[in-house]
Structures are given as structure tokens and as C-alpha cells.
Scaffold this active site. Structure first.
Site, PDB file in Angstrom:
ATOM      1  N   THR A   1       0.596  -1.381   0.261  1.00  0.00           N
ATOM      2  CA  THR A   1      -0.516   0.314  -0.084  1.00  0.00           C
ATOM      3  C   THR A   1       0.600   1.415  -0.340  1.00  0.00           C
ATOM      4  O   THR A   1       0.549   2.461  -1.056  1.00  0.00           O
ATOM      5  CB  THR A   1      -1.025  -0.191   1.019  1.00  0.00           C
ATOM      6  OG1 THR A   1      -1.596  -1.130   1.400  1.00  0.00           O
ATOM      7  CG2 THR A   1      -1.665   1.314   1.301  1.00  0.00           C
TER       8      THR A   1
ATOM      9  N   HIS B   1       2.365   1.863  -3.163  1.00  0.00           N
ATOM     10  CA  HIS B   1       1.101   2.490  -4.273  1.00  0.00           C
ATOM     11  C   HIS B   1       1.265   3.999  -4.241  1.00  0.00           C
ATOM     12  O   HIS B   1       0.473   4.531  -5.141  1.00  0.00           O
ATOM     13  CB  HIS B   1      -0.274   2.015  -3.904  1.00  0.00           C
ATOM     14  CG  HIS B   1      -0.463   0.790  -4.555  1.00  0.00           C
ATOM     15  ND1 HIS B   1      -0.481   0.259  -5.753  1.00  0.00           N
ATOM     16  CD2 HIS B   1      -0.561  -0.887  -4.003  1.00  0.00           C
ATOM     17  CE1 HIS B   1      -0.811  -1.458  -5.511  1.00  0.00           C
ATOM     18  NE2 HIS B   1      -0.836  -1.442  -4.482  1.00  0.00           N
TER      19      HIS B   1
END
Length: 342
Positions: A40, A43
Site C-alpha cells: 500500500t 502505491h
């Protein structure tokens, strides 16, 4: 305090000074010692389509951490200054049907630490006491820093009974590797893991899998023949989000096989629904951790001798975050740790 912040709506994270978080009556202030870098976070740093739709800047990133409690709110009674803690990164509403029924991991109003609110890539982080896990037994700081993804692996791996079963894991990323370690520890007969990274497959061999398959060179069916499996795999753990991997898994399951799917696909894809129906295959989606049943399981597994050391392959001081993220994004190693005391 210093923090890694998504300051602008563009690629990058910036190490800047931000105010220390304030705490309310039911909160805990934690001095961060170590953090883990998650997909995450990659990203958010790269500012891909998901991040552009999800993240509001500025935001302190990060949600995998271990730290020491330095202050508690006046309503907190069971956590003390000096406690070594990790944090459950999913903050729930406490009022919806699932929360009231004790199924907090299914809360529809979940807010993610380091995603929907300021996170743990900082010298201090604040959390509700209800999201704080106190380490009551000795634990390595690097391992304590990755309890969040370790919990994903445990939640997925223990979705179905494993004792004596033949397990197929698609995806030898850090969570897939931890799931393989859990499956072996929990009594699976054979654990087969697939990937396209020779380095990660070598890590899997160090963990003790029965077979680590490079699917560029060998098929899952080849793996079955190598191990002498006649009817396919009993349990599948899909960790990659790859359409090809999921289709291969379905094609190699035994009748009545059960699949737990943690890997998040980038887009919709087709599968052989006829095979799923006629083979009576169960597919269960998994997200996050069961609060706090999975956390108990994690602690007990470590107490019982589960070794996650091979999964941690990178360690950097937080000021060297660019090298740490380059290490994490390479896709060839395991978990990468940032040391906030260095």
C-alpha cells in the site's frame, strides 16, 4: 517530529517536520521504533490510479509498526507508558451491525491508518487504545513491526483447517512467504508455492516449503506429479492477485477444495465457473485481520517457535528511506524495515 509525508499529489514521499499528534481520552501516544514497508505504501509513493482515487494530501503514510507507549488518555486503564505495542491499522466505527456483533473486521466504515488518517511513518503515532496490541511476551522488534501483514498471512492461512492437507500458495511475496511458514507450522503435509522471482522462491525454500515452483519453467500440474499428488490440492491460498495464478489454482484443486483469496486483482477477470461448481470448490475472500482473534494466533504461533526471520530481508534507517523503498519495490526480496531510532 520527523515524518514521511505524501505532501503533494504526485509521485514521492517527503521527510519533513510535522506537529506531534495529539491524543484524546481514549487514545494512546506511541514512540515509533520500527516500521514495515507495505505494498500500500508503494502505491501511495508511486501515486498510481488507486492512490489518486483514495488518498487526500497531505498525509503521513505507513501502518506497519512497533513502538513504545509514551502517554495514555485519561480513559485508558489497561495500557501503560513503557509498554511495547503494535497497532491494528483498521479503525472501525464500533456502531454498525458487524461491530456490535463482534465482527469488527467486517465494519463497512473502516478507516485505514496511513490511508484515511495520518499513519506510522513518523517518530510518534496516535491510536485509539482499542487498536493497540500490547506485546506481553518477548518479541523481536523487526517481527513486531510486521504484525499487520503477518496477520494477513495468518488470517488467510488459517481460514481452513490445514493439518495433513496439501496446500498451494500462489505468490511468494512477503505475505505469501509468511503464509507458507504458518502452513508448515500448523501441520500441512505439503506446501507448494509459486512465483516468477527466483530470489523469492529461494526465500521460500529457506522457510521449508515442500516445493518452490518458478511457473515460467514448470506448471502447477508438474508440481503435483513431483510430489505424487493424485487428486489435486486440498487448500489454496491466492496471494498474487494474478488472473493466471487464480485460474491455475482452480484447475489444480481437488473436488471440494477450499481457496482463501487475499491477492487483490488490478481488474476483473474470468475464471472457470463450471469447474468451481462441478468440483464444489469454496472461495473465500480475505481482507485484513480478525480483531483480535488473529492477533492472539500470531502471538501464540511465535511463542510456539514459528520463525519469520527469513522473511525480513532489508533494514534501513528512516533517513535512508529512498534506498529502503527502492529495496521494497524491486520485487525480489521479503519485508523491508525502517528503523526510526537510527
Amino acid at each position: 517530529m520527523k515524518a514521511l509525508v505524501k505532501e503533494k499529489a504526485e509521485p514521492g514521499l517527503w521527510l519533513v517536520d510535522v506537529p506531534e499528534p495529539e491524543i484524546g481520552p481514549g487514545d494512546v501516544l506511541i514512540k515509533v521504533l520500527r516500521t514495515g514497508i507495505c505494498g500500500t505504501d508503494l502505491h501511495i509513493r508511486s501515486w498510481d490510479g488507486w492512490a489518486r482515487q483514495t488518498i487526500r494530501t497531505p498525509l503521513v503514510a505507513g501502518h506497519e509498526f512497533v513502538g513504545e507507549v509514551v502517554e495514555t488518555g485519561r480513559a485508558v486503564t489497561d495500557i501503560q507508558a513503557g509498554d511495547l505495542v503494535s497497532g491494528e491499522g483498521h479503525l472501525v466505527c464500533g456502531k454498525c451491525r458487524n461491530c456490535l456483533a463482534g465482527r469488527r473486521h467486517l465494519c463497512r466504515a473502516t478507516v485505514g491508518l496511513g490511508v484515511g488518517r495520518d499513519g506510522a511513518f513518523a517518530e510518534y503515532v496516535a491510536l485509539p487504545a482499542t487498536n493497540v496490541w500490547v506485546h506481553r511476551v518477548p518479541v523481536d522488534l523487526d517481527v513486531a513491526a510486521i504484525f499487520d501483514p503477518f496477520g494477513n498471512a495468518v488470517h488467510t492461512a488459517l481460514s481452513f483447517p490445514l493439518v495433513g492437507e496439501d496446500v498451494l500458495i500462489t505468490g511468494a511475496g512477503p505475505i505469501g512467504l509468511m503464509a507458507a511458514a504458518v502452513a508448515r507450522h500448523a501441520g500441512a503435509r505439503h506446501v507448494v508455492i509459486t512465483d516468477v522471482s527466483a530470489d523469492r522462491l529461494e526465500l521460500a525454500r529457506k522457510i521449508g516449503v515442500s516445493l518452490a515452483l518458478d511457473v515460467r519453467e514448470s506448471t502447477v500440474a508438474d508440481g503435483q506429479r513431483t510430489l505424487g499428488l493424485r487428486e489435486g490440492f486440498d487448500i489454496g491460498l491466492e496471494m498474487s492477485g494474478s488472473p493466471v495464478a487464480m485460474r491455475d489454482m482452480i484447475a489444480n484443486m481437488t473436488h471440494g477444495g477450499r481457496i482463501a483469496m487475499l491477492g487483490l486483482p488490478a481488474e476483473e477477470f474470468a475464471v472457470d465457473w463450471s469447474r468451481i461448481v462441478t468440483s464444489m470448490i469454496t472461495i473465500k475472500g480475505v481482507y485484513g485481520r480478525e480483531m483480535f482473534e488473529t492477533w492472539y494466533a500470531m502471538t501464540v504461533l511465535l511463542e510456539g517457535g514459528l520463525d519469520l526471520a527469513p522473511v525480513i530481508t532489508g533494514r534501513h534507517g528512516y533517513r535512508d528511506h529512498e534506498a529502503a523503498f527502492a529495496d521494497a519495490v524491486s520485487g525480489t526480496g521479503g519485508k523491508v524495515i525502517l528503523d526510526w531510532t537510527a
